[in-house]
Design an enzyme around this catalytic site. Sequence first.
Site, PDB file in Angstrom:
ATOM      1  N   TYR A 119       0.723  -1.139  -0.188  1.00  8.26           N
ATOM      2  CA  TYR A 119       0.009   0.008   0.056  1.00  8.26           C
ATOM      3  C   TYR A 119       0.902   1.119   0.080  1.00  8.26           C
ATOM      4  CZ  TYR A 119      -3.748  -2.989   1.279  1.00  8.26           C
ATOM      5  OH  TYR A 119      -4.714  -4.114   1.131  1.00  8.26           O
ATOM      6  N   GLU A 120       0.617   2.319  -0.627  1.00  8.73           N
ATOM      7  CA  GLU A 120       1.260   3.408  -0.848  1.00  8.73           C
ATOM      8  C   GLU A 120       1.415   4.168   0.481  1.00  8.73           C
ATOM      9  OE1 GLU A 120      -0.350   5.896  -3.879  1.00  8.73           O
ATOM     10  OE2 GLU A 120      -2.001   6.649  -2.575  1.00  8.73           O
ATOM     11  N   SER A 121       0.509   3.817   1.484  1.00 13.84           N
ATOM     12  CA  SER A 121       0.614   4.278   2.978  1.00 13.84           C
ATOM     13  C   SER A 121       1.773   3.979   3.362  1.00 13.84           C
ATOM     14  CB  SER A 121      -0.602   4.101   3.570  1.00 13.84           C
ATOM     15  OG  SER A 121      -0.788   2.612   3.486  1.00 13.84           O
ATOM     16  N   GLY A 122       2.647   2.832   2.989  1.00 13.51           N
ATOM     17  CA  GLY A 122       4.026   2.528   3.695  1.00 13.51           C
ATOM     18  C   GLY A 122       3.814   1.196   4.080  1.00 13.51           C
TER      19      GLY A 122
ATOM     20  N   MET B  22       6.872   6.477   3.782  1.00 17.33           N
ATOM     21  CA  MET B  22       6.379   6.907   2.232  1.00 17.33           C
ATOM     22  C   MET B  22       7.574   6.896   1.616  1.00 17.33           C
ATOM     23  SD  MET B  22       2.667   8.569   2.476  1.00 17.33           S
ATOM     24  CE  MET B  22       2.002   8.250   1.086  1.00 17.33           C
TER      25      MET B  22
END
Lengths: 258, 258, 298, 298
Positions: free
Chosen positions: A51-54, A82
Amino acid sequence: MTPDYTSSEMMIVAASRTLRGARTVFVGVGLPNIACNLARHTIAPDLELIYESGVYGAQPARLPLSIGDPTLVTGALSVIPMGDLFGYYLQGGWVGAALLGGAQIDRHGNLNTTVIGEYDSPKVRLPGSGGACEIAINARSTLIIMRLSQRAFVERLDFLTSPGYLEGGTSRAGRYMPGAGPMQVITDKALFSFFNDDREMQIDALYPGVSIDEVTAEIGWPIRQHESIFEVDPPTDDEIRIIRTILDPEGTVTGRLA
Amino acid sequence: MTPDYTSSEMMIVAASRTLRGARTVFVGVGLPNIACNLARHTIAPDLELIYESGVYGAQPARLPLSIGDPTLVTGALSVIPMGDLFGYYLQGGWVGAALLGGAQIDRHGNLNTTVIGEYDSPKVRLPGSGGACEIAINARSTLIIMRLSQRAFVERLDFLTSPGYLEGGTSRAGRYMPGAGPMQVITDKALFSFFNDDREMQIDALYPGVSIDEVTAEIGWPIRQHESIFEVDPPTDDEIRIIRTILDPEGTVTGRLA
Amino acid sequence: MHDAIAEYVRDGLSVAIEGFTAFICFAAGHEIIRQGRRNLTLIRMTPDLIYDQMIAAGVASKLVFSYLGNPGVGSLHCVRRAIEKGIPAPLEIEEYSHYGMIGRYTAGAMKLPFFPLRSYTGSDLPRMNRQISLVQSPYSEERIAVVPPINPDVAIIHAQRADAEGNTQLWGLLGIQKEAAFAARKVIVVVEEIVDQSIIRADPNRTLIPGLIVNAVVHEPFGCHPSYVQGYYDRDNAFYLAWDGISRDQQKTEDWLQEWVFDVKDRSAYLEKLGKDVLSRLDPGDAPTGSLNYGAYT
Amino acid sequence: MHDAIAEYVRDGLSVAIEGFTAFICFAAGHEIIRQGRRNLTLIRMTPDLIYDQMIAAGVASKLVFSYLGNPGVGSLHCVRRAIEKGIPAPLEIEEYSHYGMIGRYTAGAMKLPFFPLRSYTGSDLPRMNRQISLVQSPYSEERIAVVPPINPDVAIIHAQRADAEGNTQLWGLLGIQKEAAFAARKVIVVVEEIVDQSIIRADPNRTLIPGLIVNAVVHEPFGCHPSYVQGYYDRDNAFYLAWDGISRDQQKTEDWLQEWVFDVKDRSAYLEKLGKDVLSRLDPGDAPTGSLNYGAYT
């Protein structure tokens, strides 16, 4: 005979099947999230969700409400800043497939998530790129999930947010775009690919019970057709069972989108 | 009358006094480490120690044997990747003072820690830059600690590893070197600064009992002298007590270097 | 360890054994010596004793580094002997500052064409190393120094623990290990303990290296001696001091390599030879972190 | 909170309240609204509900961002109303992708003249935002996209805990908080708990923001509601859904702001009005990390 599944469920199943054997997938919430989790339960057991949230290797204990849901953090393999996610994972070349969507798509798989109308005086201001622009450039391949409609499948984008094959053909080559570009477009009626020299979208397969005309009617340009269009297998009992009992028991996603 | 302190102890005390009121110091091991810890016990109680190994706010429970000693990690305020240390702390402008040394120094405070002789066929291969080159450029100011000798204080460096005032005068200006450059050179006999328009090293002060001639004899160029050279106060009883009972009870550093 | 080195560390490749003062995997270095590798390009910010030993053993033809020292002790005599006198063989060097090496690993990991940093102005380093270049900023008059990416063929990273898939957790000096691992084409992780994946998942912010990029996981307790592993054992400083004497002489160095590398089969044999007293002298004592709550969120 | 905002957040400044979906400090945003700030430049990757509320209240004249959305729900109607119709006031926008915003904060924090990233090729974004530029690599033919540094006047970062000096620890989604804090001229840290410094020092790898760069530490439990704090409380998703309805109408939005911001004195009053039932509904349950050993090394 009414099929015993919704078009959302068919989309989820079709998307999940494109992930056969995949190792990593960059995923959003909603329908793509369910598709990826379905793939983990079926044809890609080693698939790790990014997920791009990390978050890498999420194992959500409940249906995540956003890509920043705390249930994605708890029990994940790794949670990182991120900058590391975009730098080391995405730009570093470790994202195998990424799921993207958009308000508009053109024949070469370019996407608009920025604006309908003029940029400086928009009719509808859309969310913008988020990470989509760099995902479209760096992910080894992308899968696009969108519902068919004349408003969405357009001759000309109002704004090019995230590049697909740009002007088509070899436009991506020599431009330091590490990813291969869109592999497939998964809709609620048919599957499309770009497997031709022009890198132009073509109908590859129809969902059960859907006619070619129903598909072409929703597309704003004369769409190419593969020489032998096949029919997608309907969801198996197992796929439907996993969606309905494990992944989305309350029908939050499949219900809302159906 | 023999003074009841060693020249190493005088150097440590002189270095510690330059840190009055400082908030952060970038520090190596050995003598500089003791000097910084002495400052914390005396004139800079809020001083936090930063080590290039990635440690901020160390509180070593024993005398650290290297800048990577685990005792610097345990009990520190923050331990981070080296990229963050160099990027966010040093280049970010958060390092107030940094202690540097070298095998050679010239009249403008430029340092050589790379090689004696030719680079490609060295007489003595020295350690190299480590972080010194970027520390010399980015720390808000640097303090140089070196023993006086003709071999070290040279007319011409064999190699310029870390810039001081380069060719002197305003050479640092307009070259995107955020730090101000060397403030002081602390030796075993005298203190030097660069407080003149040419940014050329000058004798500011002598240690008790040291003559000007003893100092100039160790320097490879005609050294400037401040118009009113003062005598450094000898170590106080308190300073000596802290060094001998708390910071280096076994004389590892002060003994070895004496 | 034998199999991981045999499979991934081949003659002529570039190898980065990283870890700044801490986490230096001597077990891997010794295995590379034992297997008689040649013409390696050794990459490491601080070559330390491990590369001193490897270079004395003749495994390397080139060294990429930023600081040559026996930390807290003095010189690396074997590296100096190779550079100054070509003993046992000439050694090509490629030299940066610390931040330059950090930038090279970072650009390698992030697949960037270069990494910009404020360094090298006025220094002679760029004259001796033409890889260090300049780039014009489009936003100001500034020309800033840049270094190119580095992508080692193999990175070897030691850590406290990993699961069987190589999801690796590390605490203490994090150095440049994450960047080196992501930059490398193959990654060998060596750990003090292999733990159940549930332990890794219980503290996901602690995971420095994901199993995704790991090619081999080796379980090798005390694999860093005489270096250290935070919370597991201390540095054997007596050895670092002793090495200063041994390494001044090539013959003495070779005798040491014979006794402690070639004549021991593997790390277990090394530890047995070292003896339990040494290991218990290096016990670090306790300093617990306490436990945090991530929340169940079911 | 009142004093920290009054001292550091002045009319016309640029402000970054960061935290990606998590750790969004609504308490600070509400206090800025209450104090009637005007002409702020609001910076945030994902403006989220907090900037939707602040923009509806008329505090901002400019927005710098990369994604406009009510996460998992839909649109930010107040931001759209300002952009599409100039209600309550015209809003200048400056738009990037996520990695572009990350790069801007990173360059700002590291005092770099630019940050290079592989993005924007073929996109219309650089046409609309001339700040996005290109740099020629000295090592290849590549021209790579770059973004300029950003240095907010004030960054506001919420976290689980800090000591009284602002040494701040955070677990969960780390987002871009470290970079935003180092990039900012002034830093306000808001925490669920202020703890003794010994607790911070017991786990130094967990410290994301050092007290060195912190100007004010505010103790504000539940300061993120309706956003969440990992391990402390869950997101109040019912509110995120309800906001979709409220925010579609400017009058309804202003009524909400009157009731929940202007008519409550501070965060304690807000929590009292919210009620204990809501807070206990958001209890996340337990998922402990377990404790590690750093070693005493005395």
